[in-house]
Write a protein that holds these residues in place. Structure first.
Motif, PDB file in Angstrom:
ATOM      1  N   VAL A 165      87.518 -46.335  27.183  1.00  0.00           N
ATOM      2  CA  VAL A 165      87.241 -47.427  28.135  1.00  0.00           C
ATOM      3  C   VAL A 165      87.149 -48.764  27.398  1.00  0.00           C
ATOM      4  O   VAL A 165      87.763 -49.764  27.792  1.00  0.00           O
ATOM      5  CB  VAL A 165      85.921 -47.156  28.889  1.00  0.00           C
ATOM      6  CG1 VAL A 165      85.571 -48.328  29.779  1.00  0.00           C
ATOM      7  CG2 VAL A 165      86.029 -45.920  29.712  1.00  0.00           C
TER       8      VAL A 165
ATOM      9  N   LEU B 194      85.997 -38.201  44.024  1.00  0.00           N
ATOM     10  CA  LEU B 194      85.087 -39.258  44.471  1.00  0.00           C
ATOM     11  C   LEU B 194      85.562 -40.621  43.992  1.00  0.00           C
ATOM     12  O   LEU B 194      85.616 -41.593  44.753  1.00  0.00           O
ATOM     13  CB  LEU B 194      83.678 -38.969  43.936  1.00  0.00           C
ATOM     14  CG  LEU B 194      82.587 -39.946  44.330  1.00  0.00           C
ATOM     15  CD1 LEU B 194      82.295 -39.808  45.817  1.00  0.00           C
ATOM     16  CD2 LEU B 194      81.323 -39.705  43.533  1.00  0.00           C
ATOM     17  N   ILE B 195      85.949 -40.694  42.730  1.00  0.00           N
ATOM     18  CA  ILE B 195      86.282 -42.008  42.166  1.00  0.00           C
ATOM     19  C   ILE B 195      87.627 -42.492  42.676  1.00  0.00           C
ATOM     20  O   ILE B 195      87.799 -43.688  42.943  1.00  0.00           O
ATOM     21  CB  ILE B 195      86.224 -41.940  40.636  1.00  0.00           C
ATOM     22  CG1 ILE B 195      84.769 -41.717  40.264  1.00  0.00           C
ATOM     23  CG2 ILE B 195      86.733 -43.213  39.999  1.00  0.00           C
ATOM     24  CD1 ILE B 195      84.471 -41.661  38.860  1.00  0.00           C
TER      25      ILE B 195
ATOM     26  N   ASN C 149      89.778 -51.940  27.720  1.00  0.00           N
ATOM     27  CA  ASN C 149      89.280 -53.109  28.447  1.00  0.00           C
ATOM     28  C   ASN C 149      88.929 -54.278  27.555  1.00  0.00           C
ATOM     29  O   ASN C 149      88.771 -55.396  28.049  1.00  0.00           O
ATOM     30  CB  ASN C 149      88.070 -52.732  29.289  1.00  0.00           C
ATOM     31  CG  ASN C 149      88.462 -51.952  30.514  1.00  0.00           C
ATOM     32  OD1 ASN C 149      89.064 -52.489  31.425  1.00  0.00           O
ATOM     33  ND2 ASN C 149      88.185 -50.678  30.497  1.00  0.00           N
TER      34      ASN C 149
ATOM     35  N   TYR D 173      90.083 -43.914  35.352  1.00  0.00           N
ATOM     36  CA  TYR D 173      88.631 -44.119  35.412  1.00  0.00           C
ATOM     37  C   TYR D 173      87.924 -42.846  35.849  1.00  0.00           C
ATOM     38  O   TYR D 173      86.876 -42.472  35.312  1.00  0.00           O
ATOM     39  CB  TYR D 173      88.283 -45.263  36.363  1.00  0.00           C
ATOM     40  CG  TYR D 173      87.989 -46.557  35.649  1.00  0.00           C
ATOM     41  CD1 TYR D 173      86.919 -46.645  34.785  1.00  0.00           C
ATOM     42  CD2 TYR D 173      88.786 -47.681  35.829  1.00  0.00           C
ATOM     43  CE1 TYR D 173      86.640 -47.818  34.122  1.00  0.00           C
ATOM     44  CE2 TYR D 173      88.526 -48.860  35.171  1.00  0.00           C
ATOM     45  CZ  TYR D 173      87.447 -48.928  34.322  1.00  0.00           C
ATOM     46  OH  TYR D 173      87.172 -50.078  33.669  1.00  0.00           O
TER      47      TYR D 173
ATOM     48  N   MET E 106      84.170 -35.390  40.627  1.00  0.00           N
ATOM     49  CA  MET E 106      84.169 -36.766  40.146  1.00  0.00           C
ATOM     50  C   MET E 106      85.503 -37.451  40.389  1.00  0.00           C
ATOM     51  O   MET E 106      85.563 -38.585  40.851  1.00  0.00           O
ATOM     52  CB  MET E 106      83.848 -36.816  38.649  1.00  0.00           C
ATOM     53  CG  MET E 106      82.405 -36.646  38.312  1.00  0.00           C
ATOM     54  SD  MET E 106      81.371 -37.798  39.189  1.00  0.00           S
ATOM     55  CE  MET E 106      81.924 -39.333  38.514  1.00  0.00           C
TER      56      MET E 106
ATOM     57  N   ILE F 279      82.789 -37.981  30.526  1.00  0.00           N
ATOM     58  CA  ILE F 279      81.425 -38.316  30.100  1.00  0.00           C
ATOM     59  C   ILE F 279      80.411 -37.385  30.755  1.00  0.00           C
ATOM     60  O   ILE F 279      79.486 -36.882  30.111  1.00  0.00           O
ATOM     61  CB  ILE F 279      81.111 -39.789  30.430  1.00  0.00           C
ATOM     62  CG1 ILE F 279      81.961 -40.698  29.548  1.00  0.00           C
ATOM     63  CG2 ILE F 279      79.634 -40.101  30.214  1.00  0.00           C
ATOM     64  CD1 ILE F 279      81.739 -42.159  29.790  1.00  0.00           C
TER      65      ILE F 279
ATOM     66  N   LEU G  91      85.213 -40.931  33.507  1.00  0.00           N
ATOM     67  CA  LEU G  91      83.835 -40.694  33.956  1.00  0.00           C
ATOM     68  C   LEU G  91      83.523 -39.201  33.984  1.00  0.00           C
ATOM     69  O   LEU G  91      82.420 -38.783  33.625  1.00  0.00           O
ATOM     70  CB  LEU G  91      83.639 -41.290  35.348  1.00  0.00           C
ATOM     71  CG  LEU G  91      83.018 -42.680  35.377  1.00  0.00           C
ATOM     72  CD1 LEU G  91      82.872 -43.136  36.807  1.00  0.00           C
ATOM     73  CD2 LEU G  91      81.656 -42.679  34.714  1.00  0.00           C
TER      74      LEU G  91
ATOM     75  N   TYR H 144      88.671 -41.961  45.544  1.00  0.00           N
ATOM     76  CA  TYR H 144      88.378 -42.439  46.884  1.00  0.00           C
ATOM     77  C   TYR H 144      87.724 -43.826  46.843  1.00  0.00           C
ATOM     78  O   TYR H 144      88.025 -44.691  47.655  1.00  0.00           O
ATOM     79  CB  TYR H 144      87.462 -41.430  47.584  1.00  0.00           C
ATOM     80  CG  TYR H 144      87.009 -41.864  48.954  1.00  0.00           C
ATOM     81  CD1 TYR H 144      87.918 -41.932  50.009  1.00  0.00           C
ATOM     82  CD2 TYR H 144      85.692 -42.207  49.184  1.00  0.00           C
ATOM     83  CE1 TYR H 144      87.515 -42.330  51.254  1.00  0.00           C
ATOM     84  CE2 TYR H 144      85.275 -42.604  50.437  1.00  0.00           C
ATOM     85  CZ  TYR H 144      86.194 -42.671  51.470  1.00  0.00           C
ATOM     86  OH  TYR H 144      85.793 -43.068  52.709  1.00  0.00           O
ATOM     87  N   ILE H 145      86.844 -44.020  45.855  1.00  0.00           N
ATOM     88  CA  ILE H 145      86.046 -45.249  45.833  1.00  0.00           C
ATOM     89  C   ILE H 145      86.817 -46.427  45.260  1.00  0.00           C
ATOM     90  O   ILE H 145      86.774 -47.536  45.792  1.00  0.00           O
ATOM     91  CB  ILE H 145      84.753 -45.012  45.026  1.00  0.00           C
ATOM     92  CG1 ILE H 145      83.774 -44.190  45.851  1.00  0.00           C
ATOM     93  CG2 ILE H 145      84.093 -46.321  44.644  1.00  0.00           C
ATOM     94  CD1 ILE H 145      82.604 -43.699  45.072  1.00  0.00           C
ATOM     95  N   LEU H 146      87.535 -46.221  44.162  1.00  0.00           N
ATOM     96  CA  LEU H 146      88.147 -47.354  43.464  1.00  0.00           C
ATOM     97  C   LEU H 146      89.277 -47.962  44.273  1.00  0.00           C
ATOM     98  O   LEU H 146      89.991 -47.261  44.977  1.00  0.00           O
ATOM     99  CB  LEU H 146      88.676 -46.916  42.103  1.00  0.00           C
ATOM    100  CG  LEU H 146      87.659 -46.504  41.049  1.00  0.00           C
ATOM    101  CD1 LEU H 146      88.335 -46.383  39.703  1.00  0.00           C
ATOM    102  CD2 LEU H 146      86.534 -47.495  40.952  1.00  0.00           C
ATOM    103  N   PRO H 147      89.454 -49.269  44.167  1.00  0.00           N
ATOM    104  CA  PRO H 147      90.567 -49.922  44.868  1.00  0.00           C
ATOM    105  C   PRO H 147      91.880 -49.636  44.148  1.00  0.00           C
ATOM    106  O   PRO H 147      91.882 -49.305  42.962  1.00  0.00           O
ATOM    107  CB  PRO H 147      90.204 -51.403  44.762  1.00  0.00           C
ATOM    108  CG  PRO H 147      89.378 -51.490  43.561  1.00  0.00           C
ATOM    109  CD  PRO H 147      88.613 -50.226  43.461  1.00  0.00           C
ATOM    110  N   PRO H 148      93.017 -49.769  44.854  1.00  0.00           N
ATOM    111  CA  PRO H 148      94.307 -49.442  44.241  1.00  0.00           C
ATOM    112  C   PRO H 148      94.652 -50.345  43.059  1.00  0.00           C
ATOM    113  O   PRO H 148      95.470 -49.972  42.211  1.00  0.00           O
ATOM    114  CB  PRO H 148      95.310 -49.657  45.377  1.00  0.00           C
ATOM    115  CG  PRO H 148      94.511 -49.705  46.597  1.00  0.00           C
ATOM    116  CD  PRO H 148      93.139 -50.118  46.247  1.00  0.00           C
ATOM    117  N   SER H 149      94.019 -51.521  42.969  1.00  0.00           N
ATOM    118  CA  SER H 149      94.373 -52.423  41.867  1.00  0.00           C
ATOM    119  C   SER H 149      93.879 -51.911  40.534  1.00  0.00           C
ATOM    120  O   SER H 149      94.355 -52.335  39.488  1.00  0.00           O
ATOM    121  CB  SER H 149      93.792 -53.811  42.146  1.00  0.00           C
ATOM    122  OG  SER H 149      92.407 -53.708  42.329  1.00  0.00           O
ATOM    123  N   LEU H 150      92.930 -50.998  40.539  1.00  0.00           N
ATOM    124  CA  LEU H 150      92.410 -50.465  39.279  1.00  0.00           C
ATOM    125  C   LEU H 150      93.095 -49.143  38.952  1.00  0.00           C
ATOM    126  O   LEU H 150      93.560 -48.447  39.855  1.00  0.00           O
ATOM    127  CB  LEU H 150      90.899 -50.225  39.404  1.00  0.00           C
ATOM    128  CG  LEU H 150      89.978 -51.422  39.260  1.00  0.00           C
ATOM    129  CD1 LEU H 150      88.552 -50.981  39.510  1.00  0.00           C
ATOM    130  CD2 LEU H 150      90.084 -52.013  37.880  1.00  0.00           C
TER     131      LEU H 150
END
Lengths: 441, 177
Positions: free
Chosen positions: B143, B92-93, B147, B106, B89, B113, B110, B95-101
């Motif tokens: 989270v 994967l995440i 947020n 995250y 996980m 969970i 995840l 790799y997927i999430l943009p650097p701004s987050l």
């Protein structure tokens, strides 16, 4: 496009609310008297809830598609008035003896639980907010579990607890993915929108019970009491369908069409394979079916502004209604044909809209994704063949026209005959627009 | 920096666990509070952050009372499956999430969970099943707390309360199994 949105809303409220009213009232108790009485109470509850939902502010987390405009409020008001008319009719029309029958304690518990379930489900549909809808869905699962505890023991408590845990966990997953979806920056995140969309839609589909019910390793619905499992999964799927339908309208949402089409076809295959399984209620199967069809509808909702999702929902109902009735004929001895009544109530939907929607929908499906369309029609044919082979071709039983049935049919007709008249002009305009945009059907 | 550290420790506490669910629930909620404290400066709404802390602490206390007579063994198979999920996980995440987050956070949330889900579904005892859900709920409160979304907070509060009530009912009915 404004007209299409209006029609989508109209069909949506028409399809979601009336089946609930008819279903809950007729299903809940044993015997016609109790059924009619329950319908009476449910109608009163419906008036209150729809009136309340007309006052609620619409605040969907990411988008306001089903916004609180004049038409939506008008529809909710119309539904409230329809429920009121049916209540009055029932009060004056029904034979007096229907309302004064002795009931045992168990059916009273049934009645109480089903009223709670319906109320929560109605609220989840009425509230236009992802988080609140998820909240109501979790509460529904908890109520189901409590129902298992009150009425059964041992293994069904375990099954109820397992069901509740799964629903809660997938609801959490949906919340996290909604946060991810909200934080999609448009320019520099190529995979994030897809990832969070897949996560969100899959978790919602799983909540609705597509996989928990179809996975043999879990086998939850076999252990759940038959009536509770059936009605629970059916009611639970209503707010989930509502949430799924709205998801497809979000700007950042990217439906993973092929994944979801595969899910739909798997679930159809599952329904066909389990046609002969007596342990599974046909209501459980029909809820799987409804969820699957609404997913499919949602895929196309992205293209034509949501109207076809509602049409698909209705198509699922109209295809399944007589089949469910036939199946219930087989189970008359052990389930007192109550499922047949549910299906009969469901089939009391506006007929004009259904036939029109089916033809346009199939045309659209064959135009855009011919393989999926052919597969689905083929699966329907196989299903019909299996049913025909087993000799279940009785649509109506001989005692169809006694007074109680006339009463229920009368209520169905009273509530649903107005909507086709109202929608007919819209339907004409929609067909014109459809032909203009998509080159004919 | 501190947030990443605490959140990693939270992950370890989720995977490793303890044989006593009462102690684990309390430790887990305390660690969640530390995470929320560390991320409080960057949180969108400090009131919701404080609310999530209170929620997490209260649930930890209530669960440690409810689960005080429960115990669950955690096998090597479960530990390894948890580790496998974490690696999968997080990678994967990230790799997927943009650097701004905050990608790592995250990813870890995840995976907490998911691990909670796996433990809750596979758990043989009621205590283990409840703890799996509790871990996932704590991660969710992280989270929501960072947020800051009012509706999500309301949903979280009701998730917690329904879950605590149901776990009390289940322990009282199925606790001996």
């Amino acid at each position: 496009m404004e007209t299409i949105n209006d029609l989508a809303k109209l069909l949506y409220w028409g399809c979601v609310i009336w089946p609930l009213a008819g279903m809950a009232g007729i299903f809940a108790c044993e015997g016609q008297a109790a059924r009619a009485k329950c319908h009476f109470v449910i109608s009163i509850i419906l008036i209150v809830i729809t009136a309340a939902s007309a006052c609620l502010a619409d605040d969907f987390f990411l988008s306001t598609v089903w916004s609180s405009d004049g038409l939506t409020r008008f529809l909710r008001l119309i539904i409230a008035i329809g429920a009121g008319i049916s209540t009055v009719l029932l009060t004056f029309w029904a034979p007096r003896s229907l309302f004064f029958a002795k009931e045992d304690k168990r059916s009273l518990w049934n009645l109480l639980l089903f009223h709670l379930l319906i109320t929560v489900s109605m609220l989840a549909v009425g509230v236009n907010n992802l988080f609140i809808a998820l909240l109501f869905i979790v509460v529904l699962a908890a109520l189901l579990m409590l129902g298992c505890m009150m009425m059964q023991g041992g293994s069904s408590i375990k099954a109820g607890w397992g069901y509740f845990r799964l629903v809660l966990l997938f609801a959490m997953m949906a919340v996290v993915s909604a946060f991810l979806l909200a934080s999609v920056p448009i320019d520099n995140a190529p995979y994030l929108a897809q990832f969070s969309s897949v996560l969100l839609s899959v978790s919602l589909v799983l909540i609705a019970g597509l996989f928990p019910m179809s996975m043999f390793s879990l086998g939850l619905t076999i252990e759940l009491p038959l009536t509770l499992g059936g009605i629970g999964s059916f009611i639970l799927s209503v707010p989930t369908i509502a949430t799924v339908l709205r998801l497809y309208q979000l700007p950042n949402y990217q439906p993973s069409a092929y994944l979801l089409i595969i899910l739909v076809i798997i679930s159809l295959c599952f329904v066909i394979m389990n046609e002969q399984n007596r342990q599974r209620s046909s209501l459980c199967l029909s809820s799987i079916f409804l969820v699957a069809m609404s997913i499919l509808g949602g895929i196309f909702a992205n293209h034509v502004e949501g109207v076809f999702s509602a049409c698909l929902f209705m198509m699922a109902l109209v295809v399944f209604a007589p089949l469910g009735y036939m199946m219930s004929q087989k189970q008359r001895n052990n389930q007192e044909a109550c499922e047949g009544w549910v299906m009969l109530a469901l089939s009391g939907l506006p007929p004009m809209g259904i036939f029109w929607a089916c033809s346009v929908l199939f045309a659209y499906l064959m135009q855009t994704l011919p393989v999926a369309g052919i597969l689905i029609i083929g699966l329907f044919l196989i299903r019909g063949y299996i049913l025909f082979q087993k000799g279940r071709t009785i649509f109506f039983s001989p005692d169809m026209f006694n007074k109680e049935i006339q009463l229920i049919l009368g209520i169905i007709i009273t509530q649903t005959i107005i909507i086709p008249f109202v929608t007919s002009s819209w339907l004409y305009q929609i067909s014109l627009e459809f032909i203009k945009h998509h080159g004919g059907s | 920096m501190w947030l990443s550290l605490f959140i990693s420790i939270l992950l370890l506490a989720t995977i490793g666990g303890m044989s006593h669910p009462s102690a684990q629930s309390f430790t887990h909620s305390i660690l969640t509070i530390f995470c929320l404290l560390a991320g409080k400066e960057n949180a969108l709404d400090s009131q919701i952050t404080v609310g999530c802390m209170i929620l997490s602490f209260a649930s930890g206390v209530v669960l440690s009372i409810i689960l005080r007579r429960q115990s669950f063994p955690r096998s090597f198979k479960e530990l390894f499956s948890g580790l496998f999920f974490v690696i999968l996980m997080v990678s994967l995440i990230v790799y997927i999430l943009p650097p701004s987050l905050p990608r790592l956070e995250y990813g870890i949330v995840l995976s907490i969970i998911l691990i909670g889900m796996v433990y809750s579904v596979l758990g043989k005892t009621v205590g283990g099943q409840i703890m799996g859900v509790a871990c996932a709920l704590n991660a969710l409160s992280l989270v929501v707390g960072l947020n800051g979304q009012g509706m999500a907070f309301i949903a979280l509060v009701s998730f917690y309360s329904v879950f605590l009530f149901m776990s009390y009912v289940v322990v009282s009915r199925l606790g001996r199994f």
